[in-house]
Write a protein that holds these residues in place. Structure first.
Motif, PDB file in Angstrom:
ATOM      1  N   TYR A 193       1.644   3.062  -2.313  1.00  0.00           N
ATOM      2  CA  TYR A 193       1.065   4.070  -3.204  1.00  0.00           C
ATOM      3  C   TYR A 193       0.140   5.036  -2.459  1.00  0.00           C
ATOM      4  O   TYR A 193      -0.210   6.098  -2.961  1.00  0.00           O
ATOM      5  N   LYS A 194      -0.245   4.698  -1.236  1.00  0.00           N
ATOM      6  CA  LYS A 194      -1.113   5.551  -0.415  1.00  0.00           C
ATOM      7  C   LYS A 194      -0.313   6.460   0.526  1.00  0.00           C
ATOM      8  O   LYS A 194      -0.895   7.162   1.347  1.00  0.00           O
ATOM      9  N   VAL A 247       0.825  -1.216   0.000  1.00  0.00           N
ATOM     10  CA  VAL A 247       0.000   0.000   0.000  1.00  0.00           C
ATOM     11  C   VAL A 247       0.861   1.270   0.000  1.00  0.00           C
ATOM     12  O   VAL A 247       0.384   2.346   0.333  1.00  0.00           O
ATOM     13  N   GLU A 265      -1.265  10.221   0.744  1.00  0.00           N
ATOM     14  CA  GLU A 265      -2.618  10.347   1.298  1.00  0.00           C
ATOM     15  C   GLU A 265      -2.616  10.128   2.819  1.00  0.00           C
ATOM     16  O   GLU A 265      -3.242  10.882   3.566  1.00  0.00           O
TER      17      GLU A 265
END
Length: 98
Positions: A60-61, A58, A64
């Motif tokens: 890629y988060k 994860v 965020e």
């Protein structure tokens, strides 16, 4: 006691890693409260955390979660350490950060 939150795709794949991290922390006499959660529950699960760790799946988060975390440090777990379920290596890295 420091609260460490691990976030992964479903919150399940890191359960063994959490156990190994807790064992390593205990050996080093470090007081860490470590739990794994799904990335989808990040908003609620990171409340009060001292450090948030993302599973490599994860990563890629990251931006965020950093925005969501505010002043709480957010890091991605080393892919090799994660794959080898090397709780000791991850605890050593955490001890340098908090």
């Amino acid at each position: 006691m420091k609260k460490i939150v691990l976030l992964c795709a479903a919150g399940m794949s890191t359960s063994l890693l959490v156990t190994r991290m807790l064992d390593a922390a205990k050996k080093q006499e470090l007081e860490y409260d470590i739990h794994a959660y799904s990335i989808n529950s990040a908003k609620d699960s990171i409340v009060g955390a001292d450090l948030v760790l993302l599973g490599p799946q994860v990563r890629y988060k990251l931006s965020e979660i950093k925005k969501l975390a505010g002043d709480i440090p957010v890091e991605v777990i080393d892919m090799v350490a994660y794959g080898m379920i090397d709780g000791e290596k991850i605890i050593k890295e955490i001890a340098k950060k908090i």
